[in-house]
Design a protein around this motif. Sequence first.
Motif, PDB file in Angstrom:
ATOM      1  N   ILE A  69       5.769 -10.049 -19.165  1.00 42.01           N
ATOM      2  CA  ILE A  69       6.111  -9.773 -17.784  1.00 42.01           C
ATOM      3  C   ILE A  69       5.276 -10.610 -16.689  1.00 42.01           C
ATOM      4  N   ASP A  70       5.887 -11.400 -15.876  1.00 40.74           N
ATOM      5  CA  ASP A  70       5.134 -12.144 -15.010  1.00 40.74           C
ATOM      6  C   ASP A  70       4.842 -11.315 -13.738  1.00 40.74           C
ATOM      7  N   ALA A  71       3.943 -10.335 -13.789  1.00 41.42           N
ATOM      8  CA  ALA A  71       3.599  -9.336 -12.959  1.00 41.42           C
ATOM      9  C   ALA A  71       3.407  -9.741 -11.719  1.00 41.42           C
ATOM     10  N   MET A  72       2.550 -10.754 -11.657  1.00 42.63           N
ATOM     11  CA  MET A  72       1.956 -10.828 -10.215  1.00 42.63           C
ATOM     12  C   MET A  72       3.061 -11.746  -9.277  1.00 42.63           C
ATOM     13  N   SER A  73       4.198 -11.922  -9.960  1.00 44.06           N
ATOM     14  CA  SER A  73       5.129 -12.680  -9.089  1.00 44.06           C
ATOM     15  C   SER A  73       6.482 -11.777  -8.720  1.00 44.06           C
ATOM     16  N   THR A  74       6.165 -10.573  -9.042  1.00 45.76           N
ATOM     17  CA  THR A  74       6.905  -9.343  -8.660  1.00 45.76           C
ATOM     18  C   THR A  74       7.188  -9.360  -7.168  1.00 45.76           C
ATOM     19  N   VAL A  75       8.319  -9.034  -6.548  1.00 47.68           N
ATOM     20  CA  VAL A  75       8.521  -8.997  -5.167  1.00 47.68           C
ATOM     21  C   VAL A  75       9.340  -7.507  -4.907  1.00 47.68           C
ATOM     22  N   ILE A  76       8.957  -7.035  -3.985  1.00 45.03           N
ATOM     23  CA  ILE A  76       9.510  -5.992  -3.469  1.00 45.03           C
ATOM     24  C   ILE A  76      10.186  -6.306  -1.893  1.00 45.03           C
ATOM     25  N   GLU A  77      11.442  -6.101  -1.863  1.00 44.49           N
ATOM     26  CA  GLU A  77      11.931  -6.396  -0.352  1.00 44.49           C
ATOM     27  C   GLU A  77      12.532  -5.255   0.212  1.00 44.49           C
ATOM     28  N   THR A  78      12.145  -4.931   1.573  1.00 47.33           N
ATOM     29  CA  THR A  78      12.568  -3.547   2.143  1.00 47.33           C
ATOM     30  C   THR A  78      13.129  -3.873   3.687  1.00 47.33           C
ATOM     31  N   ARG A  79      13.548  -3.049   4.587  1.00 44.66           N
ATOM     32  CA  ARG A  79      13.841  -3.460   5.630  1.00 44.66           C
ATOM     33  C   ARG A  79      12.638  -3.966   6.441  1.00 44.66           C
ATOM     34  N   GLY A  81      10.273  -5.624   5.194  1.00 45.39           N
ATOM     35  CA  GLY A  81       9.456  -7.009   4.926  1.00 45.39           C
ATOM     36  C   GLY A  81       9.684  -7.298   3.288  1.00 45.39           C
ATOM     37  N   LYS A  82       8.984  -8.336   3.030  1.00 44.69           N
ATOM     38  CA  LYS A  82       8.920  -8.622   1.603  1.00 44.69           C
ATOM     39  C   LYS A  82       7.275  -8.819   1.184  1.00 44.69           C
ATOM     40  N   TYR A  83       7.239  -8.176   0.269  1.00 40.40           N
ATOM     41  CA  TYR A  83       5.850  -7.995  -0.446  1.00 40.40           C
ATOM     42  C   TYR A  83       5.784  -8.476  -1.840  1.00 40.40           C
ATOM     43  N   THR A  84       4.653  -9.247  -2.047  1.00 40.16           N
ATOM     44  CA  THR A  84       4.740  -9.823  -3.380  1.00 40.16           C
ATOM     45  C   THR A  84       3.339  -8.992  -4.078  1.00 40.16           C
ATOM     46  N   ALA A  85       3.378  -8.826  -5.472  1.00 38.33           N
ATOM     47  CA  ALA A  85       2.564  -8.169  -6.018  1.00 38.33           C
ATOM     48  C   ALA A  85       0.923  -8.791  -5.704  1.00 38.33           C
ATOM     49  N   SER A  86       0.023  -7.762  -5.637  1.00 38.57           N
ATOM     50  CA  SER A  86      -1.321  -8.240  -5.237  1.00 38.57           C
ATOM     51  C   SER A  86      -2.125  -7.298  -5.576  1.00 38.57           C
ATOM     52  N   SER A  87      -3.489  -7.386  -5.475  1.00 35.85           N
ATOM     53  CA  SER A  87      -4.614  -6.484  -5.753  1.00 35.85           C
ATOM     54  C   SER A  87      -5.864  -6.891  -4.831  1.00 35.85           C
ATOM     55  N   ASP A 115      -0.314  -4.606   0.172  1.00 39.67           N
ATOM     56  CA  ASP A 115       0.132  -4.590   1.500  1.00 39.67           C
ATOM     57  C   ASP A 115       1.240  -3.882   1.739  1.00 39.67           C
ATOM     58  N   LEU A 116       1.704  -2.815   1.009  1.00 42.87           N
ATOM     59  CA  LEU A 116       2.929  -2.500   1.300  1.00 42.87           C
ATOM     60  C   LEU A 116       3.048  -1.356   2.443  1.00 42.87           C
ATOM     61  N   PRO A 117       3.807  -1.167   3.312  1.00 42.05           N
ATOM     62  CA  PRO A 117       3.816  -0.222   4.358  1.00 42.05           C
ATOM     63  C   PRO A 117       3.491   1.264   3.690  1.00 42.05           C
ATOM     64  N   GLU A 118       3.552   2.296   4.502  1.00 39.16           N
ATOM     65  CA  GLU A 118       3.419   3.698   4.010  1.00 39.16           C
ATOM     66  C   GLU A 118       4.636   3.936   3.025  1.00 39.16           C
ATOM     67  N   ASP A 119       4.277   5.018   2.108  1.00 34.03           N
ATOM     68  CA  ASP A 119       5.408   5.471   1.382  1.00 34.03           C
ATOM     69  C   ASP A 119       6.589   6.156   2.281  1.00 34.03           C
ATOM     70  N   ASP A 120       6.600   6.765   3.135  1.00 32.04           N
ATOM     71  CA  ASP A 120       7.598   7.327   3.915  1.00 32.04           C
ATOM     72  C   ASP A 120       8.428   6.143   4.765  1.00 32.04           C
ATOM     73  N   GLU A 121       7.677   5.023   4.881  1.00 29.15           N
ATOM     74  CA  GLU A 121       8.498   4.080   5.682  1.00 29.15           C
ATOM     75  C   GLU A 121       9.358   3.198   4.688  1.00 29.15           C
ATOM     76  N   ILE A 122       9.247   3.475   3.371  1.00 31.45           N
ATOM     77  CA  ILE A 122      10.082   2.697   2.351  1.00 31.45           C
ATOM     78  C   ILE A 122      11.349   3.622   1.947  1.00 31.45           C
ATOM     79  N   ASP A 123      12.512   3.299   2.183  1.00 33.32           N
ATOM     80  CA  ASP A 123      13.580   4.223   1.712  1.00 33.32           C
ATOM     81  C   ASP A 123      14.354   3.401   0.569  1.00 33.32           C
TER      82      ASP A 123
END
Length: 150
Positions: A69-79, A81-87, A115-123
Amino acid sequence: EKRIKELENEIKILKQNTAISSDYTKMPVRITQNDYKLTLEGLSIRDDGNDGRLYFTLENEDADTGIKIDAMSTVIETREGKYTASSQFQENIDLNLFKWIRRDEELKTYIPFSDLPEDDEIDEMTVTIFLEINETYPKKETLTFKVIND
């Protein structure tokens, strides 16, 4: 008549939102292809959003050439914004993320996000994960999951 028009517009908007939501499924969700399975197990986010973890299981059922898995290229898109894996902290990274998974092996861990928003902000979110197959002659594959964060 004005109120009826307003209600008709609200109904139209609700129908559009419902149609969009119908593509999303709850976790855990799995994609099986090319002799492997990738299951997204869940997402956890600390209240401040600085430590997000996307839990998954990658199973190599029969790919002799290995899967990674190319883990650090993983992207989560929500209303929001767009977030790339990072630590932010190296200790939040499982080094097993970077190894090749051999036939009949599995990797059960998480992909870090800082850098994700808070859990209750992502549906609803779209998760894009990149894999490499065949250690000798790597071939990239892209998997896309449409999931509900509940």
